[in-house]
Scaffold this active site. Structure first.
Site, short mmCIF file in Angstrom:
data_model
loop_
_atom_site.label_atom_id
_atom_site.label_comp_id
_atom_site.label_asym_id
_atom_site.label_seq_id
_atom_site.Cartn_x
_atom_site.Cartn_y
_atom_site.Cartn_z
N TYR A 55 0.82 -1.19 0.00
CA TYR A 55 0.00 0.00 0.00
C TYR A 55 0.87 1.26 0.00
O TYR A 55 1.85 1.37 0.74
CB TYR A 55 -0.92 0.05 1.23
N HIS A 85 -5.54 16.19 -5.11
CA HIS A 85 -5.70 16.59 -3.72
C HIS A 85 -5.55 18.10 -3.51
O HIS A 85 -5.71 18.58 -2.38
CB HIS A 85 -4.68 15.85 -2.84
N ASN A 197 0.80 13.24 3.11
CA ASN A 197 0.40 12.61 4.37
C ASN A 197 1.15 13.28 5.50
O ASN A 197 2.33 13.63 5.36
CB ASN A 197 0.76 11.13 4.32
N TYR A 281 -12.55 37.76 43.07
CA TYR A 281 -11.81 36.59 42.57
C TYR A 281 -10.85 36.94 41.44
O TYR A 281 -9.79 36.34 41.31
CB TYR A 281 -12.79 35.52 42.07
N ARG A 284 -7.89 38.11 43.46
CA ARG A 284 -7.40 37.20 44.48
C ARG A 284 -7.03 35.83 43.91
O ARG A 284 -6.11 35.17 44.39
CB ARG A 284 -8.48 37.04 45.56
N PHE A 330 -0.98 9.56 10.80
CA PHE A 330 -1.47 10.79 10.19
C PHE A 330 -2.68 11.37 10.93
O PHE A 330 -3.09 12.50 10.67
CB PHE A 330 -1.88 10.53 8.74
N GLU A 415 -12.24 6.72 5.78
CA GLU A 415 -11.74 7.60 6.83
C GLU A 415 -12.94 8.04 7.66
O GLU A 415 -13.48 9.13 7.50
CB GLU A 415 -11.01 8.78 6.19
#
Length: 509
Positions: A55, A85, A197, A281, A284, A330, A415
């Site tokens: 792969y 992409h 990636n 607050y 303090r 990734f 995914e």
């Protein structure tokens, strides 16, 4: 002025990353890393020669991982991968962030687990050295399978596609490559995938947010100290014994910073025996709130630093064993969750500052003139500056909603869980800007309040802070066009001016 940093892949420090982001350093890779890089590339070539199907080397990607690709189409596969992409949208990332992305990608590949040739890493290095920055759209990554779209825009430049920016001018990728002494290259097997990636975009954005938060934090400690003086607050809450019995390290360290800034103040000595028992607050509890913020800032910094040094592409090449293993490095969940934590820090620092501003402008709480100006009614003083701080603090409440709890499946459900790290990290700079403006207003308001106590003097350190403020912003005698004053103070916050009094090294001790 730039200097050279010798980088050992996997051993980057926050100081080095800060210098790279500020573009005050040129990078030189430790030559010793080249052997591992070349061994990794040889492993890929041996796999192809042996006709093994692996792969990411000779298959399709994502849901198409079961599709084998013939050897004579492997180069086309890498080119097609980059082009398909390049789907980013939105405003372009700034040069400083792109420079950091280039550096992170280069050093990650140089770890020698990605199967790319030395020439690919060298090309990224030359772009960085020449300050030729790929034009990378800021939107389009879900932070899983890496920052695919933005890294594709970065990587397409190497093959001569897309645009770059150099010295503020946008130009064609080929022209930009020439400036860097490069020509469009042909990517070999695995190289396109290794480039796109990884978590380098989300990590660079997270580091950008971290560096802005460091500047915000030190400024807020200074501003909070000034407000203690303006409101004649008690120093007792900063006593080390209080912090010690709780034992929270951030609280202990922050209280020490306040004690140092407030040390030797005439204003404090003037009200040691006053009848007020406790302060609100927001005065303090500064050690507790800012201490918790510091603990979580440190946590986020640790995650981001580890990720900056990580190998986060897929599959990974383990040359010593001859193995190529497919996993999920990734997935940017560590960055996403740490960015969400940092968003809480930014929001809380701003929220606490806004509450102190509200005290400063309220005469019933402060004992000072209403809205910190003489002749109230005729003059509105800091009235609407406090409104601005409230608007910004409120905006950050929405932006602080965690991004990491959201996920939309992508790639035909291959995914099926994503991190949203890129957005989680990208929004940090906007949030830091909001809180920086709030702290800027507090600095102006607190300096104004301290001056109403003259001739009593604050501590030497805080007197120096007031002198800095008055070098550009005069005392508010009567209403005037106020926005430039706030802009000047905000610039001090965002430029890290107050690191002079609270060094970043104290944050990461």
């Amino acid at each position: 002025m730039t200097h050279s940093l010798l980088i050992t892949p996997g051993q980057l420090t926050l100081d080095q990353l800060r210098a790279i982001h500020q573009r005050s350093a040129d990078i030189q890779l430790d030559p010793a890393c080249r052997a591992a890089i070349e061994a990794s590339a040889r492993t890929v070539n041996e796999i192809i020669a042996s006709q093994r199907t692996v792969y990411g080397i000779n298959t399709g990607f994502g849901l198409l991982a079961r599709t084998s690709i013939p050897d004579d189409q492997l180069v086309t596969l890498q080119r097609n991968l980059l082009l398909s992409h390049c789907t980013g949208t939105g405003p372009l990332l700034d040069d400083a962030t792109v420079g950091l992305i280039l550096a992170l990608k280069m050093t990650s590949l140089a770890r020698g687990f990605s199967g790319v040739r030395w020439e690919v890493i060298e090309a990224l290095h030359k772009l960085h050295q020449a300050r030729v920055y790929p034009c990378i759209p800021s939107q389009g990554s879900v932070g899983a399978s890496g920052d695919l779209a933005p890294l594709a825009h970065m990587s397409a430049v190497l093959i001569g596609v897309g645009e770059v920016r150099h010295e503020g001018r946008v130009m064609d990728a080929v022209e930009g490559l020439a400036i860097a002494g490069l020509e469009p290259m042909t990517l070999g097997p695995k190289e396109g995938l290794a480039l796109i990636n990884g978590t380098q975009v989300s990590t660079a954005l997270a580091l950008r947010g971290l560096f802005a938060t460091e500047k915000l934090f030190v400024s807020a400690v200074v501003a909070g100290s000034l407000t203690v003086e303006a409101l004649k607050g008690s120093y007792a809450p900063f006593d080390p014994r209080i912090q010690a019995v709780r034992g929270q390290p951030g609280q202990i360290d922050v209280a020490a910073l306040y004690r140092e800034l407030l040390h030797d103040s005439e204003i404090n000595k003037s009200h040691i025996d006053c009848k007020r028992v406790q302060d609100p607050y927001s005065l303090r509890c500064q050690p507790q709130v800012m201490g918790a913020c510091l603990d979580h800032l440190r946590f986020a910094a640790g995650v981001f630093l580890r990720e900056a040094n990580a190998v986060s592409d897929n599959p990974l090449v383990f040359s010593a064993d001859g193995d190529v293993l497919s996993g999920g490095n990734f997935h940017a969940e560590p960055v996403a969750m740490a960015a969400d934590v940092l968003a809480l820090v930014i929001a809380e620092v701003g929220a606490l500052s806004e509450r102190r501003i509200a005290q400063l402008v309220d005469p019933a709480l402060s004992g000072l003139p209403a809205f910190l100006v003489k002749e109230g009614g005729l003059n509105s003083g800091f009235m609407i500056a406090q409104v601005t701080s409230a608007a910004l603090a409120s905006e950050n409440k929405t932006l602080a909603h965690p991004a990491s709890v959201d996920s939309l499946p992508t790639s035909a459900n291959q995914e099926d869980h994503v991190s949203m790290a890129t957005f989680a990290a990208r929004r940090l700079l906007d949030m830091a800007g909001n809180s920086s403006a709030v702290v800027a207003i507090e600095l102006l308001a607190a300096a104004q309040g301290v001056e109403f106590h003259r001739p009593l003097q604050s501590s030497p350190q805080l007197n120096d802070v007031i002198a800095l403020i008055r070098s550009q912003v005069p005392h508010y005698e009567q209403d005037r066009y106020f926005a430039p004053d706030i802009a000047a103070a905000r610039a001090w916050v965002e430029e890290g001016t107050f690191e002079r009094w609270v060094p970043y090294s104290r944050l990461h001790a």
